[in-house]
Design a protein around this motif. Structure first.
Motif, PDB file in Angstrom:
ATOM      1  N   VAL A  16     -18.427 -56.871 -16.370  1.00  0.00           N
ATOM      2  CA  VAL A  16     -18.313 -55.530 -16.929  1.00  0.00           C
ATOM      3  C   VAL A  16     -16.848 -55.287 -17.269  1.00  0.00           C
ATOM      4  O   VAL A  16     -15.973 -55.385 -16.402  1.00  0.00           O
ATOM      5  N   ASP A  17     -16.578 -55.022 -18.547  1.00  0.00           N
ATOM      6  CA  ASP A  17     -15.219 -54.710 -18.999  1.00  0.00           C
ATOM      7  C   ASP A  17     -15.004 -53.204 -18.969  1.00  0.00           C
ATOM      8  O   ASP A  17     -15.734 -52.462 -19.634  1.00  0.00           O
ATOM      9  N   LEU A  18     -14.029 -52.756 -18.206  1.00  0.00           N
ATOM     10  CA  LEU A  18     -13.633 -51.350 -18.246  1.00  0.00           C
ATOM     11  C   LEU A  18     -12.536 -51.213 -19.295  1.00  0.00           C
ATOM     12  O   LEU A  18     -11.402 -51.649 -19.088  1.00  0.00           O
ATOM     13  N   ILE A  19     -12.893 -50.634 -20.448  1.00  0.00           N
ATOM     14  CA  ILE A  19     -11.979 -50.555 -21.587  1.00  0.00           C
ATOM     15  C   ILE A  19     -11.439 -49.126 -21.692  1.00  0.00           C
ATOM     16  O   ILE A  19     -12.200 -48.161 -21.610  1.00  0.00           O
ATOM     17  N   ILE A  36     -14.350 -46.859 -20.447  1.00  0.00           N
ATOM     18  CA  ILE A  36     -15.739 -47.046 -20.840  1.00  0.00           C
ATOM     19  C   ILE A  36     -16.191 -48.395 -20.301  1.00  0.00           C
ATOM     20  O   ILE A  36     -15.532 -49.417 -20.528  1.00  0.00           O
ATOM     21  N   ALA A  37     -17.301 -48.404 -19.584  1.00  0.00           N
ATOM     22  CA  ALA A  37     -17.841 -49.647 -19.019  1.00  0.00           C
ATOM     23  C   ALA A  37     -18.673 -50.346 -20.083  1.00  0.00           C
ATOM     24  O   ALA A  37     -19.741 -49.859 -20.461  1.00  0.00           O
ATOM     25  N   ARG A  38     -18.175 -51.488 -20.549  1.00  0.00           N
ATOM     26  CA  ARG A  38     -18.885 -52.247 -21.583  1.00  0.00           C
ATOM     27  C   ARG A  38     -19.312 -53.607 -21.034  1.00  0.00           C
ATOM     28  O   ARG A  38     -18.534 -54.278 -20.372  1.00  0.00           O
ATOM     29  N   PRO A  39     -20.538 -54.023 -21.328  1.00  0.00           N
ATOM     30  CA  PRO A  39     -20.977 -55.360 -20.910  1.00  0.00           C
ATOM     31  C   PRO A  39     -20.102 -56.419 -21.561  1.00  0.00           C
ATOM     32  O   PRO A  39     -19.723 -56.313 -22.723  1.00  0.00           O
ATOM     33  N   GLY A  40     -19.750 -57.457 -20.794  1.00  0.00           N
ATOM     34  CA  GLY A  40     -18.887 -58.498 -21.334  1.00  0.00           C
ATOM     35  C   GLY A  40     -19.007 -59.784 -20.544  1.00  0.00           C
ATOM     36  O   GLY A  40     -19.976 -60.025 -19.829  1.00  0.00           O
ATOM     37  N   PRO A  67     -25.062 -51.041  -9.451  1.00  0.00           N
ATOM     38  CA  PRO A  67     -25.581 -50.159 -10.507  1.00  0.00           C
ATOM     39  C   PRO A  67     -25.279 -50.612 -11.924  1.00  0.00           C
ATOM     40  O   PRO A  67     -25.910 -50.137 -12.871  1.00  0.00           O
ATOM     41  N   LEU A  68     -24.319 -51.516 -12.122  1.00  0.00           N
ATOM     42  CA  LEU A  68     -23.972 -51.956 -13.468  1.00  0.00           C
ATOM     43  C   LEU A  68     -24.854 -53.102 -13.964  1.00  0.00           C
ATOM     44  O   LEU A  68     -24.833 -53.444 -15.146  1.00  0.00           O
ATOM     45  N   ALA A  69     -25.632 -53.705 -13.071  1.00  0.00           N
ATOM     46  CA  ALA A  69     -26.424 -54.877 -13.445  1.00  0.00           C
ATOM     47  C   ALA A  69     -27.461 -54.549 -14.517  1.00  0.00           C
ATOM     48  O   ALA A  69     -27.685 -55.341 -15.442  1.00  0.00           O
ATOM     49  N   ALA A  70     -28.099 -53.394 -14.413  1.00  0.00           N
ATOM     50  CA  ALA A  70     -29.170 -53.052 -15.363  1.00  0.00           C
ATOM     51  C   ALA A  70     -28.637 -52.963 -16.788  1.00  0.00           C
ATOM     52  O   ALA A  70     -29.309 -53.388 -17.735  1.00  0.00           O
ATOM     53  N   GLU A  91     -24.876 -61.240  -4.652  1.00  0.00           N
ATOM     54  CA  GLU A  91     -23.435 -60.975  -4.722  1.00  0.00           C
ATOM     55  C   GLU A  91     -23.153 -59.929  -5.808  1.00  0.00           C
ATOM     56  O   GLU A  91     -23.978 -59.692  -6.686  1.00  0.00           O
ATOM     57  N   PRO A  92     -21.962 -59.307  -5.784  1.00  0.00           N
ATOM     58  CA  PRO A  92     -21.669 -58.244  -6.757  1.00  0.00           C
ATOM     59  C   PRO A  92     -21.387 -58.760  -8.169  1.00  0.00           C
ATOM     60  O   PRO A  92     -21.073 -59.928  -8.372  1.00  0.00           O
ATOM     61  N   VAL A  93     -21.508 -57.847  -9.125  1.00  0.00           N
ATOM     62  CA  VAL A  93     -21.155 -58.109 -10.521  1.00  0.00           C
ATOM     63  C   VAL A  93     -19.630 -58.180 -10.653  1.00  0.00           C
ATOM     64  O   VAL A  93     -18.895 -57.443  -9.977  1.00  0.00           O
ATOM     65  N   SER A  94     -19.160 -59.061 -11.511  1.00  0.00           N
ATOM     66  CA  SER A  94     -17.717 -59.169 -11.772  1.00  0.00           C
ATOM     67  C   SER A  94     -17.236 -57.985 -12.606  1.00  0.00           C
ATOM     68  O   SER A  94     -17.952 -57.490 -13.475  1.00  0.00           O
TER      69      SER A  94
END
Length: 339
Positions: A16-19, A36-40, A67-70, A91-94
């Motif tokens: 997840v890229d926080l831009i 903004i949390a963008r998938p990456g 919560p960001l996985a979905a 394990e957690p999302v990067s």
């Protein structure tokens, strides 16, 4: 999974890229910037870009918890990416926090210790890869970070020895994760990462590497043309060396290095540009039926040139938008006609 026809399999990480939202209010003291949390992540970006171009593509990734996985999963789904290759990980999302310079180039801060992406096992890879054939793309952090790096190397070696799959590698280095205190916490060092990448490049048919990565891998490099040619002599049949908005260098063993210009566009940022380029190249090769080393060796320069022109245009179009947001096949066709 049984695959009746050739497919692009992309193996790597979700991030997840926080831009930064440059138009957002940072509060009265300027200490509450908006992001903004963008998938990456290299693998997700490549798979999404290929899916938008209409390529049959599947993503092989360990989807972490939280919560960001979905949103990561949904982002891939919306672009037509097959998700039968996902592992549901505990394990957690990067997470990557992105900084943007005035020219749109990106800087990264990573929160990835203990993340899902690096934990591949041989059994997991065997289960998700199955008997797929076509093109396998690997690279970025998961390809050179333990413990999963060894399992990925063994899969690549097996496919290389079988000879029925075209193998693509992109180092996509992140120096702070490859060396120094943060890298050490992940089990990485400069020497170890170079060795892990060497074994992948030796097995690869296609390699995309940036001038920035090359500077880290081979600090003494001064001539990018010679560097591209030297990488082609290491084993790959096709090497693409990117250098920002400068022409793309294309090297094949025993042939002169070619330069492919990057179309001029108004840059919003460069996030995902290299991933979009790789996706368009691999999609073009797949569409041309180039899914083995022998087929790539037989590909003539004119057909390859057309594929590379499209790839450069896809990367440029991605740069006109914020974050990794590659064009669709229809958008590429429209842009191609206008260029």
């Amino acid at each position: 999974m049984s695959q009746g026809s050739a497919v692009l399999s992309v193996l790597g990480e979700f991030v997840v890229d926080l831009i930064p939202d440059l138009a957002g209010d940072a509060g009265p003291e300027g200490t509450a910037p908006h992001y903004i949390a963008r998938p990456g992540g290299n693998a997700l970006n490549v798979a999404v870009a290929a899916g938008r171009l209409g390529a049959p593509v599947r993503l092989l990734a360990r989807l972490g918890s939280g919560p960001l996985a979905a949103s990561l999963r949904r982002h891939a789904e919306l672009s037509g990416v097959a998700l039968d290759g996902l592992i549901a990980a505990t394990e957690p999302v990067s997470l990557a926090v992105v900084g943007l310079s005035p020219d749109g180039s990106a800087d990264y801060g990573f929160h990835v210790l203990g993340a899902a992406d690096w934990q591949w096992t041989d059994d997991e890879l065997a289960a998700v890869y199955g008997d797929a054939h076509g093109i396998l793309h690997v690279g970025s952090i998961s390809s050179w970070t333990p413990p999963g790096t060894d399992a990925i190397a063994r899969l690549v070696a097996r496919l290389d020895e079988d000879g029925g799959t075209l193998i693509s590698v992109d180092p996509n280095l992140r120096p702070m994760l490859a060396d120094g205190p943060v890298g050490a916490s992940l089990g990485n060092s400069a020497a170890a990462v170079r060795e892990r990448l060497d074994r992948l490049v030796a097995r690869a048919d296609v390699v995309k590497v940036s001038a920035e990565d090359l500077e880290w891998l081979e600090p003494a490099t001064t001539d990018l043309d010679e560097a591209a040619a030297a990488w082609a002599r290491r084993g790959p049949e096709l090497v693409l060396l990117t250098d920002g908005g400068s022409p793309l260098r294309v090297a094949r063993p025993g042939r002169p290095v070619r330069h492919v210009p990057i179309p001029r566009v108004t840059v919003a940022d460069t996030v995902g540009a290299g991933d979009s380029l790789a996706a368009a190249l691999l999609s073009g090769l797949l569409e041309a039926g180039v899914t083995t080393r022998a087929a790539l060796e037989a590909l003539d320069d004119e057909r390859l040139g057309a594929i590379l022109d499209d790839a450069a245009l896809v990367a440029a179009l991605n740069c006109t938008r914020v974050g990794a947001d590659p064009p669709t096949r229809a958008e590429l066709a429209a842009a191609r006609s206008s260029h």
